[in-house]
Design a protein around this motif. Sequence first.
Motif, PDB file in Angstrom:
ATOM      1  N   ALA A  35       7.853   8.206  -3.915  1.00 49.90           N
ATOM      2  CA  ALA A  35       6.005   7.873  -3.383  1.00 49.90           C
ATOM      3  C   ALA A  35       4.983   7.731  -4.458  1.00 49.90           C
ATOM      4  CB  ALA A  35       6.340   9.042  -1.770  1.00 49.90           C
ATOM      5  N   LEU A  36       5.062   9.261  -4.905  1.00 45.08           N
ATOM      6  CA  LEU A  36       3.494   9.786  -5.618  1.00 45.08           C
ATOM      7  C   LEU A  36       3.178   8.599  -6.894  1.00 45.08           C
ATOM      8  CD1 LEU A  36       3.971  13.545  -6.555  1.00 45.08           C
ATOM      9  CD2 LEU A  36       1.855  12.801  -4.512  1.00 45.08           C
ATOM     10  N   GLN A  37       4.752   7.059  -6.786  1.00 46.15           N
ATOM     11  CA  GLN A  37       3.761   6.165  -7.526  1.00 46.15           C
ATOM     12  C   GLN A  37       3.323   4.801  -6.451  1.00 46.15           C
ATOM     13  OE1 GLN A  37       8.078   4.955  -9.602  1.00 46.15           O
ATOM     14  NE2 GLN A  37       6.470   6.428 -11.580  1.00 46.15           N
ATOM     15  N   ILE A  38       3.013   4.776  -5.428  1.00 46.89           N
ATOM     16  CA  ILE A  38       2.975   3.547  -5.015  1.00 46.89           C
ATOM     17  C   ILE A  38       1.095   3.640  -4.883  1.00 46.89           C
ATOM     18  CG2 ILE A  38       2.300   3.599  -2.634  1.00 46.89           C
ATOM     19  CD1 ILE A  38       5.042   4.854  -1.735  1.00 46.89           C
ATOM     20  N   PRO A  39       0.096   4.810  -5.596  1.00 44.96           N
ATOM     21  CA  PRO A  39      -1.059   4.862  -5.268  1.00 44.96           C
ATOM     22  C   PRO A  39      -1.160   3.831  -6.761  1.00 44.96           C
ATOM     23  CG  PRO A  39      -0.957   6.491  -4.648  1.00 44.96           C
ATOM     24  CD  PRO A  39       0.625   5.956  -4.962  1.00 44.96           C
ATOM     25  N   GLN A  40      -0.197   4.087  -8.119  1.00 49.74           N
ATOM     26  CA  GLN A  40      -1.055   3.244  -9.365  1.00 49.74           C
ATOM     27  C   GLN A  40      -0.572   2.129  -9.199  1.00 49.74           C
ATOM     28  OE1 GLN A  40       1.394   6.598 -10.991  1.00 49.74           O
ATOM     29  NE2 GLN A  40       2.837   5.352 -11.672  1.00 49.74           N
ATOM     30  N   TYR A  41       0.823   2.122  -8.450  1.00 55.44           N
ATOM     31  CA  TYR A  41       1.322   0.717  -7.665  1.00 55.44           C
ATOM     32  C   TYR A  41      -0.186  -0.796  -7.244  1.00 55.44           C
ATOM     33  CZ  TYR A  41       6.054   0.535  -9.855  1.00 55.44           C
ATOM     34  OH  TYR A  41       6.813   0.308 -10.660  1.00 55.44           O
ATOM     35  N   PHE A  42      -0.861   0.756  -5.706  1.00 51.85           N
ATOM     36  CA  PHE A  42      -1.356   0.141  -5.166  1.00 51.85           C
ATOM     37  C   PHE A  42      -2.636  -0.607  -6.705  1.00 51.85           C
ATOM     38  CE2 PHE A  42      -4.963   0.116  -2.722  1.00 51.85           C
ATOM     39  CZ  PHE A  42      -5.207  -0.974  -1.688  1.00 51.85           C
ATOM     40  N   LEU A  43      -2.903  -0.043  -7.321  1.00 54.68           N
ATOM     41  CA  LEU A  43      -4.346   0.185  -8.276  1.00 54.68           C
ATOM     42  C   LEU A  43      -3.822  -1.000  -9.296  1.00 54.68           C
ATOM     43  CD1 LEU A  43      -5.846   3.882  -8.649  1.00 54.68           C
ATOM     44  CD2 LEU A  43      -6.883   2.206  -7.329  1.00 54.68           C
ATOM     45  N   LEU A  44      -2.676  -1.060  -9.723  1.00 55.50           N
ATOM     46  CA  LEU A  44      -1.859  -2.845 -10.330  1.00 55.50           C
ATOM     47  C   LEU A  44      -2.478  -3.124 -10.702  1.00 55.50           C
ATOM     48  CD1 LEU A  44      -2.087  -2.374 -13.711  1.00 55.50           C
ATOM     49  CD2 LEU A  44       0.501  -2.091 -12.913  1.00 55.50           C
ATOM     50  N   THR A  45      -1.525  -3.761  -8.262  1.00 54.07           N
ATOM     51  CA  THR A  45      -1.787  -4.989  -7.966  1.00 54.07           C
ATOM     52  C   THR A  45      -2.882  -5.594  -7.641  1.00 54.07           C
ATOM     53  OG1 THR A  45       0.323  -3.983  -7.264  1.00 54.07           O
ATOM     54  CG2 THR A  45      -0.856  -5.788  -5.780  1.00 54.07           C
ATOM     55  N   CYS A  46      -4.279  -4.802  -6.734  1.00 52.41           N
ATOM     56  CA  CYS A  46      -5.299  -4.702  -7.012  1.00 52.41           C
ATOM     57  C   CYS A  46      -6.025  -6.173  -8.175  1.00 52.41           C
ATOM     58  CB  CYS A  46      -6.311  -4.096  -6.476  1.00 52.41           C
ATOM     59  SG  CYS A  46      -5.630  -3.236  -4.410  1.00 52.41           S
ATOM     60  N   GLY A  47      -5.938  -4.584  -9.620  1.00 50.67           N
ATOM     61  CA  GLY A  47      -6.439  -5.090 -10.711  1.00 50.67           C
ATOM     62  C   GLY A  47      -6.011  -7.007 -10.740  1.00 50.67           C
ATOM     63  N   GLU A  48      -4.230  -6.353  -9.817  1.00 53.74           N
ATOM     64  CA  GLU A  48      -3.590  -8.118 -11.023  1.00 53.74           C
ATOM     65  C   GLU A  48      -4.415  -8.809  -9.786  1.00 53.74           C
ATOM     66  OE1 GLU A  48       0.903  -9.836 -10.689  1.00 53.74           O
ATOM     67  OE2 GLU A  48       0.735  -8.472 -10.081  1.00 53.74           O
ATOM     68  N   VAL A  49      -4.044  -9.002  -8.672  1.00 56.17           N
ATOM     69  CA  VAL A  49      -5.191  -9.573  -7.960  1.00 56.17           C
ATOM     70  C   VAL A  49      -6.247 -10.470  -8.287  1.00 56.17           C
ATOM     71  CG1 VAL A  49      -5.410 -10.391  -5.346  1.00 56.17           C
ATOM     72  CG2 VAL A  49      -3.510  -9.288  -5.758  1.00 56.17           C
ATOM     73  N   VAL A  50      -7.278 -10.036  -8.527  1.00 55.25           N
ATOM     74  CA  VAL A  50      -8.479 -10.535  -8.956  1.00 55.25           C
ATOM     75  C   VAL A  50      -8.250 -10.328 -10.075  1.00 55.25           C
ATOM     76  CG1 VAL A  50      -9.187  -8.694  -6.845  1.00 55.25           C
ATOM     77  CG2 VAL A  50      -8.845  -8.016  -9.593  1.00 55.25           C
ATOM     78  N   PHE A  51      -7.237 -10.192 -11.208  1.00 49.74           N
ATOM     79  CA  PHE A  51      -7.482 -10.694 -12.644  1.00 49.74           C
ATOM     80  C   PHE A  51      -6.667 -12.087 -12.762  1.00 49.74           C
ATOM     81  CE2 PHE A  51      -5.515 -10.726 -16.899  1.00 49.74           C
ATOM     82  CZ  PHE A  51      -7.045 -10.405 -17.594  1.00 49.74           C
ATOM     83  N   SER A  52      -5.477 -12.151 -12.723  1.00 47.49           N
ATOM     84  CA  SER A  52      -4.430 -13.345 -12.748  1.00 47.49           C
ATOM     85  C   SER A  52      -4.482 -13.931 -12.077  1.00 47.49           C
ATOM     86  CB  SER A  52      -2.934 -12.737 -12.405  1.00 47.49           C
ATOM     87  OG  SER A  52      -2.170 -13.203 -13.129  1.00 47.49           O
ATOM     88  N   VAL A  53      -4.526 -14.081 -10.929  1.00 42.23           N
ATOM     89  CA  VAL A  53      -5.113 -15.356  -9.815  1.00 42.23           C
ATOM     90  C   VAL A  53      -6.125 -15.890 -10.644  1.00 42.23           C
ATOM     91  CG1 VAL A  53      -5.251 -16.008  -7.955  1.00 42.23           C
ATOM     92  CG2 VAL A  53      -3.622 -13.789  -7.516  1.00 42.23           C
ATOM     93  N   THR A  54      -7.245 -15.217 -10.569  1.00 40.80           N
ATOM     94  CA  THR A  54      -8.231 -15.629 -10.988  1.00 40.80           C
ATOM     95  C   THR A  54      -8.504 -16.321 -12.887  1.00 40.80           C
ATOM     96  OG1 THR A  54      -9.190 -13.789  -9.944  1.00 40.80           O
ATOM     97  CG2 THR A  54     -11.010 -14.794 -11.168  1.00 40.80           C
ATOM     98  N   GLY A  55      -7.762 -15.368 -13.244  1.00 41.69           N
ATOM     99  CA  GLY A  55      -7.957 -15.922 -14.794  1.00 41.69           C
ATOM    100  C   GLY A  55      -6.849 -17.370 -14.640  1.00 41.69           C
ATOM    101  N   LEU A  56      -6.021 -17.770 -13.456  1.00 39.00           N
ATOM    102  CA  LEU A  56      -5.232 -19.137 -14.011  1.00 39.00           C
ATOM    103  C   LEU A  56      -6.022 -20.286 -13.479  1.00 39.00           C
ATOM    104  CD1 LEU A  56      -2.070 -17.625 -11.841  1.00 39.00           C
ATOM    105  CD2 LEU A  56      -1.986 -19.407 -14.561  1.00 39.00           C
ATOM    106  N   GLU A  57      -7.106 -19.818 -12.252  1.00 42.71           N
ATOM    107  CA  GLU A  57      -7.960 -20.713 -11.748  1.00 42.71           C
ATOM    108  C   GLU A  57      -9.215 -20.998 -13.099  1.00 42.71           C
ATOM    109  OE1 GLU A  57     -11.105 -22.128 -10.104  1.00 42.71           O
ATOM    110  OE2 GLU A  57     -10.697 -20.139 -10.416  1.00 42.71           O
TER     111      GLU A  57
END
Length: 711
Positions: free
Chosen positions: A586-608
Amino acid sequence: MPTLEKRMSKSQSCLGYPLSIFFIVVNEFCERFSYYGMRALLVLYFRNFIGWDDNLSTAIYHTFVALCYLTPILGALIADSWLGKFKTIIWLSIVYTIGQAVISVSSISNLTGQSQDGTPNSLPVHVALSMIGLALIALGTGGIKPCVSAFGGDQFEEGQEKQRNRFFSIFYLAINAGSLLSTIITPILRGELQQCGTQTSCYPLAFGVPAALMAVSLIVFVIGSKLYKKFQPQGNIMGKVVKCIGFAIKNRFRHRSKEFPKREHWLDWAKEKYTYQLISQIKMVTKVMFLYIPLPMFWALFDQQGSRWTLQATTMTGRIGSIEIQPDQMQTVNAILIVIMVPIMDAVVYPLIAKCGFNFTSLKKMTVGMFLASMAFVVAAIVQVEIDKTLPVFPGANQVQIKVLNIGNDNMNVYFPGETVTLGQFSQTNEFRTFEADQLTSINISTGSPVTEVVHKFEPGHRHTLLVWAPNHYRVVKDGLNKKPDKGENGIRFVNAFNEVMNIEMSGKAYENITSYNASEYQFFSSGKKTFTVSSAEIPQDCPRVFQSSNLDFGSAFTYVIRRESNGCPGELEFEDIPPNTVSMALQIPQYFLLTCGEVVFSVTGLEFSYSQAPSNMKSVLQAGWLLTVAVGNIIVLIIAGAGHFSKQWAEYILFAALLLVVCVIFAIMARFYTYVNPAEIEAQFDEEKKKNAENNNLGSALEPVSQTRM
């Protein structure tokens, strides 16, 4: 701008979106289900079915993934130069479906006949079919990658920028929904629905379902054919781009002396041979490609979810309350969070930022995404430090570790250099003793007198167990475990304290021919209670032979001693070799959360962003360039992981975080000087100029005969 043939049966829409994009989104969902469902099985398939070791299995796996992100260049070239996006998706999807079917067939063990244990008789045939299938899949999935998202963007009209931006979010949501479901379902099909004859794992079914989903993906895409807006390919645009750039460089080199005036842009040196329109379009593409240079570093961190972070999870416990999860299942946290975060970002966060008056441009979003990914690795390093506090100490390269296990009925004295240990019957030392290899001069055992010297050449860098059962009887066993068991599994071995050879079967795995007063090799099991059956000629017929282990946790190792009880029947004693993991996943959840937030604003935006800044005839090329950054990112991981030898894993995490942070600053500076363009407006201006030139030419040709007559 070259004339484009647009075909659309009706301008149909639903909720303000072109109806055609719903077929494209469903197509992408099914294709991603197919790809990730197949990929989730690959390493286990290589290791357990084909029989390759972990290193070769991993190498082939990463080679396949790299190919999947290199072939988009070929797909873009075919789409923009020859078939167009629509036909390219159709034909390469057919190749893709065939590839999935081939790898499914390759996993049928009785395809070439099989032995009693289910092993194929002709393994090279299965290997060859697997490689052919993977090559076709890499060509198919990579080839359609740059086409599908760009083809979806083509469906929108001018003035639908908001809907188009939201389409890329929905498109990315479909990718992750397909990934999430497939990584949950296909392992279940492989492991739990075992109805494949003598095969212990049902790979044909597990691979067959992704193949079927790929066929569904193709059918859905074809059904929407009449609704699509289709653009004809504009010729070999990639070839034109390369030739134009090459000519500009050559021409600049030829005219490098001071007598030739400088030109505004280095591509302007191609004006002698190429049209201003083509040069302007290439300028747009090269400007975006230049911004791509720092991007692979983001993917270098992002793709470590499936490698370093999964390995980190193997050193943690998967018991979270009443739920128990496996280390490789932690990757689904990213997909789950994506499904949640994409709508929240689109419907709540971005509108809120806009209301606050901030100009949150695409490049600013991508910069924030990089920063969040960097912070995710800082959190991963902190978690790793906590894990390191709980890990057992393993021997160094010049060290030897020894544990003593008394499997006899007498008390034993063991004399180490500078230390004496007394062990009661059927007991062991509490921990491994660590010695420098050159200082381990002698070990002696006795029950009083005489003393027996242990004669053995201990191998540096390894753990050893000294089995003793009588004053002058001992055996040294090399443990073979120099780290926590992989994938959070539990190592189990058996010691035979009977006088005859013993066979043991535990949860489908066999320990064969364990000789008297000897230990078996470790075999590995998932968490939970395991049942094992003991068989030996020395065991009386009326004795119980079935026993149950304790409840295995994650990452532990145990030795089970099978001894003779007073009634002559076998009994079992459990000894802990490596303690189970104690830090929760469960201690990995914060790092997954940060990376996922980064992915959303980076990858989705990059495609567009890649779509919006590309000329109409080069959109697939730019999408391919975007995907190429993923392949380069994986290569960076291999280089850093291969070149850097870190004694502590947290140090590697900090290095990656620091590198991305530096790259983030560089990218922010580059983005500061980038000027956003509207390719449609620029191309419309060129069309207007062409129209005026054509009118002037027509007027000139009409007046010319009149003037000649007058003359």
